[in-house]
Write a protein that holds these residues in place. Structure first.
Motif, mmCIF file in Angstrom:
data_model
loop_
_atom_site.group_PDB
_atom_site.id
_atom_site.type_symbol
_atom_site.label_atom_id
_atom_site.label_comp_id
_atom_site.label_asym_id
_atom_site.label_seq_id
_atom_site.Cartn_x
_atom_site.Cartn_y
_atom_site.Cartn_z
ATOM 1 N N HIS A 73 -8.399 6.379 -1.985
ATOM 2 C CA HIS A 73 -6.818 6.353 -2.562
ATOM 3 C C HIS A 73 -7.330 6.619 -4.347
ATOM 4 O O HIS A 73 -6.041 7.329 -4.772
ATOM 5 C CB HIS A 73 -6.513 4.852 -2.372
ATOM 6 N N ASN B 259 -14.710 3.162 0.848
ATOM 7 C CA ASN B 259 -14.508 4.373 0.877
ATOM 8 C C ASN B 259 -12.872 4.824 0.685
ATOM 9 O O ASN B 259 -12.585 6.029 0.725
ATOM 10 C CB ASN B 259 -15.428 5.241 2.253
ATOM 11 N N LEU B 260 -12.283 3.862 2.075
ATOM 12 C CA LEU B 260 -11.004 3.965 1.666
ATOM 13 C C LEU B 260 -10.121 4.004 0.657
ATOM 14 O O LEU B 260 -9.207 4.523 -0.005
ATOM 15 C CB LEU B 260 -10.423 2.954 2.703
ATOM 16 N N ASP B 261 -10.742 3.137 -0.442
ATOM 17 C CA ASP B 261 -10.106 2.451 -2.046
ATOM 18 C C ASP B 261 -10.804 3.452 -2.920
ATOM 19 O O ASP B 261 -9.756 4.091 -3.733
ATOM 20 C CB ASP B 261 -10.825 1.507 -2.436
ATOM 21 N N ARG C 54 -13.584 -0.402 4.518
ATOM 22 C CA ARG C 54 -12.588 -0.006 2.949
ATOM 23 C C ARG C 54 -12.740 0.148 2.079
ATOM 24 O O ARG C 54 -11.960 0.680 0.636
ATOM 25 C CB ARG C 54 -12.516 -2.067 2.622
ATOM 26 N N ALA D 274 -13.371 -2.669 10.839
ATOM 27 C CA ALA D 274 -12.640 -2.636 9.287
ATOM 28 C C ALA D 274 -14.097 -3.515 8.316
ATOM 29 O O ALA D 274 -13.963 -4.994 8.186
ATOM 30 C CB ALA D 274 -11.558 -3.602 9.195
ATOM 31 N N GLU E 104 0.747 -1.301 0.224
ATOM 32 C CA GLU E 104 -0.071 -0.100 0.049
ATOM 33 C C GLU E 104 0.984 1.375 0.488
ATOM 34 O O GLU E 104 0.790 2.412 -0.961
ATOM 35 C CB GLU E 104 -0.880 0.077 0.964
ATOM 36 N N LEU F 90 -2.853 10.044 3.430
ATOM 37 C CA LEU F 90 -3.728 9.542 3.883
ATOM 38 C C LEU F 90 -3.562 8.005 3.899
ATOM 39 O O LEU F 90 -4.088 7.105 4.414
ATOM 40 C CB LEU F 90 -3.647 9.103 1.594
ATOM 41 N N LEU F 91 -2.060 7.562 4.215
ATOM 42 C CA LEU F 91 -1.719 5.722 4.016
ATOM 43 C C LEU F 91 -1.750 6.117 6.235
ATOM 44 O O LEU F 91 -2.626 5.110 6.414
ATOM 45 C CB LEU F 91 0.323 5.880 4.319
ATOM 46 N N GLN G 205 -5.741 5.283 6.419
ATOM 47 C CA GLN G 205 -6.588 4.107 5.816
ATOM 48 C C GLN G 205 -5.432 3.217 7.428
ATOM 49 O O GLN G 205 -6.329 2.130 8.153
ATOM 50 C CB GLN G 205 -5.636 3.758 5.176
ATOM 51 N N ALA H 278 -7.750 3.865 10.445
ATOM 52 C CA ALA H 278 -9.043 3.332 10.625
ATOM 53 C C ALA H 278 -8.787 1.613 10.950
ATOM 54 O O ALA H 278 -9.963 1.062 11.119
ATOM 55 C CB ALA H 278 -9.634 3.738 8.985
ATOM 56 N N LEU H 279 -8.285 1.161 9.524
ATOM 57 C CA LEU H 279 -8.719 -0.190 9.570
ATOM 58 C C LEU H 279 -7.716 -0.770 11.088
ATOM 59 O O LEU H 279 -8.265 -2.020 10.947
ATOM 60 C CB LEU H 279 -7.842 -0.449 7.956
#
Length: 98
Positions: free
Chosen positions: A68, A63-65, A61, A56, A3, A43-44, A47, A50-51
């Motif tokens: 990204h 929305n995070l994608d 996932r 999770a 990632e 952003l990392l 992520q 959040a995870l």
């Protein structure tokens, strides 16, 4: 690690486009401005937090994608615009006398 590479790739490409073969006006004056390009690290962090600390779910996932891919698209389009501008400003190279 996978990632991290995906998040740094568009930032590194835009950084390359802004600084090669010469620095653009935007990054020439203050080198710290170039750090704005590396927002992918934030952003990392989002992520990872959040995870790790939120539930999770598939929706999280998803929305995070989306964030990204939006970030990647924005930076790649900006890099493409910088390269098009460089191409339009470039002069014709001379290869010696004919």
């Amino acid at each position: 690690m996978y990632e991290v590479a995906w998040l740094l790739q568009p930032a590194l490409f835009l950084h390359f486009a802004l600084t090669f073969p010469e620095r653009r006006g935007y990054v020439a004056g203050i080198p710290a401005r170039c750090a704005v390009v590396y927002a992918g690290l934030a952003l990392l962090g989002v992520q990872v937090l959040a995870l790790r600390f939120l539930q999770a779910s598939e929706r999280l996932r998803w929305n995070l994608d989306r964030m990204h891919w939006g970030y990647s698209t924005l930076l790649f389009v900006a890099a493409a615009a910088v390269l098009v501008d460089s191409y339009q400003r470039a002069g014709t190279p001379s290869f010696g006398s004919s």
